[in-house]
Design a protein around this motif. Sequence first.
Motif, short mmCIF file in Angstrom:
data_model
loop_
_atom_site.label_atom_id
_atom_site.label_comp_id
_atom_site.label_asym_id
_atom_site.label_seq_id
_atom_site.Cartn_x
_atom_site.Cartn_y
_atom_site.Cartn_z
N MET A 298 0.85 -1.19 0.00
CA MET A 298 0.00 0.00 0.00
C MET A 298 0.89 1.24 0.00
O MET A 298 1.92 1.26 0.69
CB MET A 298 -0.90 -0.04 1.24
N VAL A 299 0.47 2.25 -0.75
CA VAL A 299 1.25 3.49 -0.86
C VAL A 299 1.21 4.23 0.48
O VAL A 299 0.14 4.46 1.04
CB VAL A 299 0.67 4.41 -1.96
N THR A 300 2.40 4.61 0.97
CA THR A 300 2.43 5.41 2.21
C THR A 300 2.72 6.88 1.92
O THR A 300 2.28 7.75 2.65
CB THR A 300 3.51 4.89 3.19
N SER A 301 3.50 7.16 0.89
CA SER A 301 3.75 8.55 0.51
C SER A 301 4.38 8.57 -0.88
O SER A 301 4.82 7.53 -1.39
CB SER A 301 4.64 9.26 1.53
N ILE A 302 4.39 9.75 -1.47
CA ILE A 302 4.93 9.90 -2.83
C ILE A 302 6.04 10.94 -2.76
O ILE A 302 5.85 12.01 -2.18
CB ILE A 302 3.82 10.37 -3.80
N HIS B 39 6.64 5.42 -2.02
CA HIS B 39 7.01 4.65 -0.84
C HIS B 39 5.82 3.77 -0.48
O HIS B 39 4.68 4.14 -0.73
CB HIS B 39 7.32 5.58 0.34
N THR C 2 4.17 0.34 2.17
CA THR C 2 4.27 -0.59 3.29
C THR C 2 3.64 -1.91 2.86
O THR C 2 3.11 -2.04 1.76
CB THR C 2 3.61 -0.02 4.55
N GLN C 3 3.70 -2.89 3.74
CA GLN C 3 3.16 -4.20 3.39
C GLN C 3 1.74 -4.38 3.92
O GLN C 3 1.38 -3.82 4.95
CB GLN C 3 4.06 -5.30 3.96
N VAL C 4 0.97 -5.16 3.20
CA VAL C 4 -0.33 -5.62 3.69
C VAL C 4 -0.18 -7.13 3.82
O VAL C 4 -0.02 -7.84 2.83
CB VAL C 4 -1.46 -5.26 2.71
N GLU D 270 11.28 0.22 4.04
CA GLU D 270 11.16 1.67 4.09
C GLU D 270 12.06 2.37 3.08
O GLU D 270 11.89 3.55 2.81
CB GLU D 270 11.41 2.20 5.50
N THR E 206 -2.05 8.45 -1.37
CA THR E 206 -1.68 7.66 -0.20
C THR E 206 -2.80 6.68 0.11
O THR E 206 -3.97 7.05 0.08
CB THR E 206 -1.45 8.60 1.01
N GLY E 207 -2.44 5.45 0.41
CA GLY E 207 -3.45 4.45 0.73
C GLY E 207 -3.89 3.61 -0.46
O GLY E 207 -4.69 2.70 -0.29
#
Lengths: 328, 369
Positions: B88-92, B98, B100-102, B150, B169-170
């Motif tokens: 999942m996108v955390t930031s651009i 960037h 994180t994992q799901v 990260e 994001t998300g």
Amino acid sequence: MKQLLKKLTETFSPSGYESAIRDVIRAEVTPLADEIRVDALGNLIIRKGQGGKKIMIAAHMDEIGLIASHIDEHGFVRFTTVGGVYPQMLMGARVRFHSGLPGVIYNEPLEKPTDTPAIEKMFIDVGATSRKDCPIKVGEVAAFERPFLDLGDRLVAKSMDDRIGCLVAIETLRALKSTPHEIYFVFTTQEEVGTRGAETSAFGLDPDLGFSLDVTGWGDTPGRKHFDIALGKGPAIKIKDGGMLADPRIIHWMVTTAEKARLPYQREVLLGGTTDARAMQLVRAGVPVGCISIPCRYVHSPSEMVDYNDVQNAVKLATALLSNPVEL
Amino acid sequence: MSGPGAFSLPFFLPMPEITPFLKSLLSTSGISAYETPAAQLIETRWRPVVDEISLSRIGSLQALKRGSGPQPHPAIMIATHMDAIGMMVTSIADGFLHFTQVGGIDPRILPGTPVIVHASASGEELPGVIVIPPARGLPASVGDGVVGLEYLLIDTGLLPAEVSAKVRTGDPISFATQPVELAGEVISGHTLDNRASVAVLTVALDELQKKSHAWDIWAVATVQEEVTLGGAFTSAYGLRPQIAIAIDVTFAKGPGASDWQTMPLGKGPTLTMGPNMHPYIYNALKELAEKLEIPYQPEITPRHSGTDGYATQVAADGIPTMVIGIPLRYMHTPVEIVALKDIQRAGRLLAEFISRLEPDFVEKIVWED
């Protein structure tokens, strides 16, 4: 609103000992509620409206704290934690016991003065000189002692997690003129030790959908990276946290409502921690859930900071969500 | 999404091949909480072989195939989770994503992996690749070692302004590695955990077209197993079956994982023993497998089975549960490997077991104290 927030955050109620904060909230919401009750785990449940979709809104009223585990012969109080309390937050801290008595925290000598002591090496000094004259008994709980601070737009207090969610719930209840729904505002217990009040109140209420109101972290102070949440940019609509994926239908409902009402919002992907919504999602045959988060700096420290505009916009968003019909 | 099945498969046709369906499942996205594409594919495949299909309140696909025994029919629930691990996108940052994992992902295998970014602002499925910054662009402490999530990025090839206009994001991210049939009748791809088990359940439903069964069957493709076991908790509570079987993948022997704790690939499904599983159902399946000469392997799971069965066992007032495992190599990577034979065998064993369930089977499930 700030006066009420001061009152809420200066009340001492660690998990399992929520009676003081429950009394404060009950006094505030009684004139606003259609029905009010306290369930077996101490959750304060307020109904507003009747007959429509059952919507549960959870804001937890407990806070992190400490519990006395041993009083030594010189009257020093050894303790363990209730919820996620970090030792580095405790060095030199002042705490107040549920009974109202204050104490200060220090630790056994360290090898290096820059080390962080383990909780087991710390103690609370309540001014006693012996076990006999120590006014604290094993099992008594304490919370951070720290006065509310008004910095203008930025507000600082202990237990902003989650008295700020309680404030948003109370103010939403106040702002809500009419609703097509049957809304249950639940001021939950024991969130900090595993979302336990939300689990049982959600089971009891069996809602059609719901959301929690809680704090989230922040990405806008030195050294923090890749977390798109800043104070003052609006309440956050949760997409993911450490324990839950919000229901995409609830995310869509929140995003479209915020955009229609021209309210600022942020999209939250939080790596650690979770909220009452996780427990609600898994209860019975499952509940579509989400969370409106209040961006909060220094979470689980004695000086948690929020932005007043975010708080007001969270109230507006929650009010807009609950005033109109919802089809997921 | 409900209604009676349109038709049943005629008896004289050969059994449908499962591999094409499995490959289409492995080419379909559906990370935890975003399972709709997988649910739609499974619904289409199951509709002709079941009587009713509906979605649970949080999105699990619940298909009912009615039994023919005396009313009221006891019910067995088969849980196979359809959600996939993903990102999942955390930031651009400057057009790079960037993330994180799901669910749990091994960061060592990610660089170079093709992905799909489900871009919510534009509604597009953007192809991307996971990239790793050169060592000099990383902190010295990371340098040449394993580079954590990260520091990894996704490059979609688009300009920064285009990325900002399309991606938020998300936004969910899926693996895009295409499935491939390898020599030796094994298949490799992402999300064999646990679409391989969805295929097992599908084989069983196909087999059951030509068999009668007294019990109602709830075939459930559950959601969110990889994060909370949420689909199994809630469907087991909602459907209240008398017994439940979870099918999920288990660790097969492979490079660096060849000790006694792992199961050979291609030697049959595993029947799992331990406190999470009811010994009576274990024994019933074991005896049946031996009688029918279907290869199986006993597997010991002393604690959390790591499957939907952990949830079904404690749902409502408790449900006797069994777990069947499909050996898999390279768990939680985009190149998981499963033997096709194990899928067929598990499906056949499951169908034979269900068709032989007698109306009073549940009364026989007792603790021998």
